[in-house]
Write a protein that holds these residues in place. Structure first.
Motif, mmCIF file in Angstrom:
data_model
loop_
_atom_site.group_PDB
_atom_site.id
_atom_site.type_symbol
_atom_site.label_atom_id
_atom_site.label_comp_id
_atom_site.label_asym_id
_atom_site.label_seq_id
_atom_site.Cartn_x
_atom_site.Cartn_y
_atom_site.Cartn_z
ATOM 1 N N ILE A 1 0.866 -1.174 0.000
ATOM 2 C CA ILE A 1 0.000 0.000 0.000
ATOM 3 C C ILE A 1 0.902 1.223 0.000
ATOM 4 O O ILE A 1 1.673 1.437 0.948
ATOM 5 N N HIS A 2 0.827 2.033 -1.049
ATOM 6 C CA HIS A 2 1.624 3.247 -1.154
ATOM 7 C C HIS A 2 0.734 4.446 -0.850
ATOM 8 O O HIS A 2 -0.238 4.707 -1.567
ATOM 9 N N LEU A 3 1.071 5.142 0.218
ATOM 10 C CA LEU A 3 0.254 6.255 0.688
ATOM 11 C C LEU A 3 0.586 7.540 -0.065
ATOM 12 O O LEU A 3 1.664 7.683 -0.641
ATOM 13 N N GLU A 4 -0.360 8.476 -0.034
ATOM 14 C CA GLU A 4 -0.191 9.786 -0.641
ATOM 15 C C GLU A 4 -0.301 10.864 0.433
ATOM 16 O O GLU A 4 -0.728 10.607 1.555
ATOM 17 N N SER A 5 0.064 12.081 0.075
ATOM 18 C CA SER A 5 -0.035 13.209 1.002
ATOM 19 C C SER A 5 -1.487 13.508 1.345
ATOM 20 O O SER A 5 -2.409 13.231 0.566
ATOM 21 N N ASN A 6 -1.691 14.064 2.531
ATOM 22 C CA ASN A 6 -2.993 14.532 3.000
ATOM 23 C C ASN A 6 -4.009 13.400 3.143
ATOM 24 O O ASN A 6 -5.208 13.604 2.946
ATOM 25 N N ILE A 7 -3.531 12.201 3.503
ATOM 26 C CA ILE A 7 -4.413 11.046 3.652
ATOM 27 C C ILE A 7 -4.230 10.402 5.010
ATOM 28 O O ILE A 7 -3.107 10.127 5.447
ATOM 29 N N ASP A 8 -5.341 10.153 5.665
ATOM 30 C CA ASP A 8 -5.415 9.343 6.884
ATOM 31 C C ASP A 8 -5.918 7.967 6.464
ATOM 32 O O ASP A 8 -7.090 7.807 6.105
ATOM 33 N N PHE A 9 -5.044 6.987 6.481
ATOM 34 C CA PHE A 9 -5.426 5.618 6.135
ATOM 35 C C PHE A 9 -5.941 4.972 7.410
ATOM 36 O O PHE A 9 -5.177 4.683 8.329
ATOM 37 N N HIS A 10 -7.261 4.748 7.481
ATOM 38 C CA HIS A 10 -7.927 4.435 8.741
ATOM 39 C C HIS A 10 -8.467 3.004 8.758
ATOM 40 O O HIS A 10 -9.322 2.637 7.935
ATOM 41 N N LEU A 11 -7.969 2.220 9.704
ATOM 42 C CA LEU A 11 -8.411 0.842 9.904
ATOM 43 C C LEU A 11 -9.495 0.818 10.978
ATOM 44 O O LEU A 11 -9.216 0.971 12.171
#
Length: 440
Positions: free
Chosen positions: A80-90
């Protein structure tokens, strides 16, 4: 000649407020992107990676927000490659299980492996040169590595040595390719050259290598996360050439060091000269190899580390450990630990060593100075209570030990090449070190 300290040091525990003022968790727009809306399927049988990445792309294109993993189990065949301004929420009761087809973690990405920059298999969750990025929620990230990636330890020695040789001989970065056919395991989570980072509440299990690794990054908050990561080299949190870091309320159960402070290895680490500085750790529970370690990859130097109000609930191998050698070099200064308790420790309780790992072939002794440990105890047993071993040509300097005790040790203390040691109320079993009543 010794390096001049390049840190912005304001003095003792008063600096903690300065660190906290510089650490501000990111905030995100109030908009959600559920991976279910992009085709993800719960159940753990259907690959949902494309849906996850589509949700991340949509959230980023909209200007940021929260990518939501709803309750359920999701298979993710690849990173999983994240981007700016993102909250990856589980979300609660959610779980991402990473697939074990190694080629899914290619093409190779820029990473730092045990202190050396290389192109290698992608970390399972990876952010590269991003700003305002978070990994949150009470769900689980499962690396499924025990029967796959973890077994690479049986055949990775040649690649480890090649990695180190490329560092020492300054092989150009673009030639350091450790993808297909190589066996350098990727970390579970890595933030590389990022700013404004939050990792909160997530549960990390069965990691392939180090669990949470931040590299060349700043403004980092890690809090309330938990681990069940018992594979080889499952460090908990590695802070690597970073600054302005706040770690608190973390429960560790991993098969290596808990909190580790690093700054690069050997020739490349010294050439880059990017230190770790301004780190505050509090209220953590240590249930693994070492409670807090500094090094051994610390060639870029380490300054201003503050740790307090932590304890161990199970046996560690070492309690507190500062470790370096003549291959590393680097400076460790302005270190403050207080109110830390351990029970049984199988090896050394409190350690500062300049000859770690037997790697002392070069002429770059580490320089440790201005270190203060107070109100730290070992209430059980250990092999060595206190070990302070500097180098003959560069002793450890200006160490203060106050209210330090170990109840049972096979060897009370080993102290070699230390200048300016001040002790007050230090008890190693039945041995009292010289006490100075007018402790500064």
């Amino acid at each position: 000649p010794r390096e001049k300290v390049s840190s912005d040091y304001t003095g003792s525990w008063a600096q903690v407020e300065d660190i906290l003022a510089s650490v501000n968790p990111p905030e995100f727009p109030d908009r959600d992107f559920s991976i279910l809306d992009y085709g993800a399927k719960a159940g753990g049988l259907v690959d949902s990676r494309a849906a996850i990445m589509d949700a991340i792309a949509a959230c980023h294109d909209a200007g940021g927000g929260r990518v939501v993993i709803p309750a359920g189990t999701y298979l993710c065949d690849g990173p999983i490659h994240l981007e700016s301004n993102i909250d990856f929420h589980l979300s609660k009761d959610s779980e991402i299980r990473f697939g074990s087809n190694y080629s899914d973690y290619l093409p190779a990405v820029l990473t730092r492996w045990e202190g050396t920059r290389v192109y290698g298999y992608s970390p399972f969750v990876y952010a590269f040169q991003k700003t305002n990025v978070a990994l949150t929620g009470t769900g689980t990230l499962d690396g499924q590595a025990k029967e796959t990636w973890a077994k690479w330890t049986d055949g990775h020695d040649a690649d480890k040595e090649l990695n180190r040789e490329m560092n020492q001989t300054r092989v150009p970065l673009e030639e350091r390719q450790f993808g297909e056919g190589r066996k350098l395991r990727p970390p579970m989570i890595q933030f590389y050259e990022c700013e404004n980072i939050l990792v909160e509440e997530v549960r990390i299990i069965d990691s392939p290598f180090w669990c949470v690794h931040t590299v060349f990054s700043r403004n980092i908050t890690v809090r309330n996360i938990t681990f069940t990561a018992m594979n080889p080299n499952n460090d908990g949190i590695d802070i690597d050439s970073c600054e302005d870091v706040y770690i608190h309320d973390v429960i560790f159960a991993n098969h290596d060091d808990n909190v580790v402070i690093k700054s690069g290895r050997d020739t490349e680490g010294r050439d880059l000269g990017i230190p770790t500085r301004n780190v505050y750790v509090r209220d953590c529970v240590f249930n693994a190899y070492t409670g807090v370690a500094i090094g051994s990859e610390m060639s870029g130097s380490i300054y201003n580390i503050f740790v307090e109000d932590c304890h161990a609930e199970s046996m560690c191998k070492r309690g507190l450990n500062i470790k370096g050698n003549r291959d590393r070099g680097g400076e460790v200064a302005h270190i403050r630990f207080r109110n830390i308790q351990f029970e049984d420790v199988s090896r050394e309780m409190f350690v500062m060593s300049g000859d770690y790992g037997g790697e002392n072939d070069n002429n770059f002794p580490p320089y440790y100075h201005d270190i203060r440990w107070e109100d730290c105890s070992g209430t059980g047993s250990c092999r060595i209570g206190l070990k302070l071993t500097g180098q003959a040509d560069l002793p450890i300097e200006n160490v203060v030990l106050k209210n330090i005790s170990v109840d049972k040790a096979e060897v009370n203390s080993v102290i070699e090449h230390v200048d300016g040691l001040i002790t007050q109320k230090v008890r190693m079993v039945d041995q009292h070190l010289v006490n100075f009543e007018n402790l500064p």
